[in-house]
Scaffold this motif. Sequence first.
Motif, short mmCIF file in Angstrom:
data_model
loop_
_atom_site.label_atom_id
_atom_site.label_comp_id
_atom_site.label_asym_id
_atom_site.label_seq_id
_atom_site.Cartn_x
_atom_site.Cartn_y
_atom_site.Cartn_z
N GLN A 175 -29.32 0.67 -9.58
CA GLN A 175 -28.78 -0.43 -8.01
C GLN A 175 -29.72 0.11 -6.68
O GLN A 175 -30.32 -0.31 -6.38
N LYS A 176 -29.47 1.40 -6.49
CA LYS A 176 -30.13 1.97 -5.62
C LYS A 176 -31.85 2.32 -5.83
O LYS A 176 -32.76 2.01 -4.89
N ILE A 177 -32.35 1.44 -6.99
CA ILE A 177 -34.11 1.29 -7.30
C ILE A 177 -33.78 -0.23 -6.83
O ILE A 177 -34.96 -0.61 -5.97
N ILE A 178 -33.07 -1.13 -7.00
CA ILE A 178 -33.75 -2.43 -5.86
C ILE A 178 -33.66 -1.70 -5.23
O ILE A 178 -33.83 -2.52 -3.92
N ASN A 179 -32.79 -1.15 -4.15
CA ASN A 179 -32.47 -1.11 -2.85
C ASN A 179 -33.42 -0.65 -2.26
O ASN A 179 -33.85 -0.89 -1.32
N GLU A 180 -34.25 0.20 -2.44
CA GLU A 180 -35.52 1.07 -2.53
C GLU A 180 -36.80 -0.21 -2.37
O GLU A 180 -37.39 0.15 -1.25
N VAL A 181 -36.39 -0.65 -3.55
CA VAL A 181 -37.77 -1.65 -3.86
C VAL A 181 -37.45 -2.72 -2.44
O VAL A 181 -38.57 -2.94 -2.03
N LEU A 182 -36.42 -3.35 -2.40
CA LEU A 182 -35.72 -4.48 -1.24
C LEU A 182 -36.00 -3.83 0.12
O LEU A 182 -36.21 -4.75 0.58
N ALA A 183 -36.36 -2.79 0.19
CA ALA A 183 -36.26 -1.81 1.83
C ALA A 183 -37.05 -3.12 2.24
O ALA A 183 -37.41 -2.53 3.35
N SER A 184 -38.93 -2.24 1.17
CA SER A 184 -39.97 -2.27 1.90
C SER A 184 -39.86 -3.43 1.87
O SER A 184 -41.29 -4.40 3.12
N ASP A 185 -39.34 -4.79 1.70
CA ASP A 185 -39.93 -6.48 1.89
C ASP A 185 -37.84 -7.57 3.29
O ASP A 185 -37.33 -7.39 2.29
N ALA A 186 -38.61 -7.16 3.74
CA ALA A 186 -37.70 -7.32 4.82
C ALA A 186 -37.08 -9.10 4.53
O ALA A 186 -38.39 -9.77 3.98
N GLY A 187 -35.77 -9.07 4.46
CA GLY A 187 -35.36 -10.53 4.17
C GLY A 187 -35.22 -11.05 2.17
O GLY A 187 -34.73 -12.57 2.03
N MET A 188 -35.73 -9.92 1.78
CA MET A 188 -36.05 -9.81 0.56
C MET A 188 -34.95 -9.87 -0.38
O MET A 188 -33.90 -8.87 0.28
#
Length: 132
Positions: free
Chosen positions: A11-24
Amino acid sequence: MSDREFGTTVQKIINEVLASDAGMTFAKDSRDLLIECCVEFITMISSEANEIAEKEAKKTISCEHIQAALERLEFGDYVKDILEVASQHKQQQVTREKKQSKLEQSGLSEEELLRQQQELFRSATDKFNTGP
């Protein structure tokens, strides 16, 4: 590490990846499926690496055991990247900043700390001797 802890890490990895793509966003059922797949993958590799280590009469799974497990399970394409990450991790461990001891953090000399300690002992002794 439990499945729940693996899930938290994914979940932390997912959050880090999605943080770089606003709105995703990531749908809950998709996230849960990804976590389940990751846990299964890690379990499978760990079990295979453990078997390899046991055959070698080793009590610790090494990087080489993980590499052999990946190759046996036909994930050999991952080996190069994993060895690179392992090398980077080892380098970080060597060059990481040494943690300061409490003595160093205090900014006081040993003599000053000793003086303070003796004063605390004297104070505690005085309180003990005078009673409640």
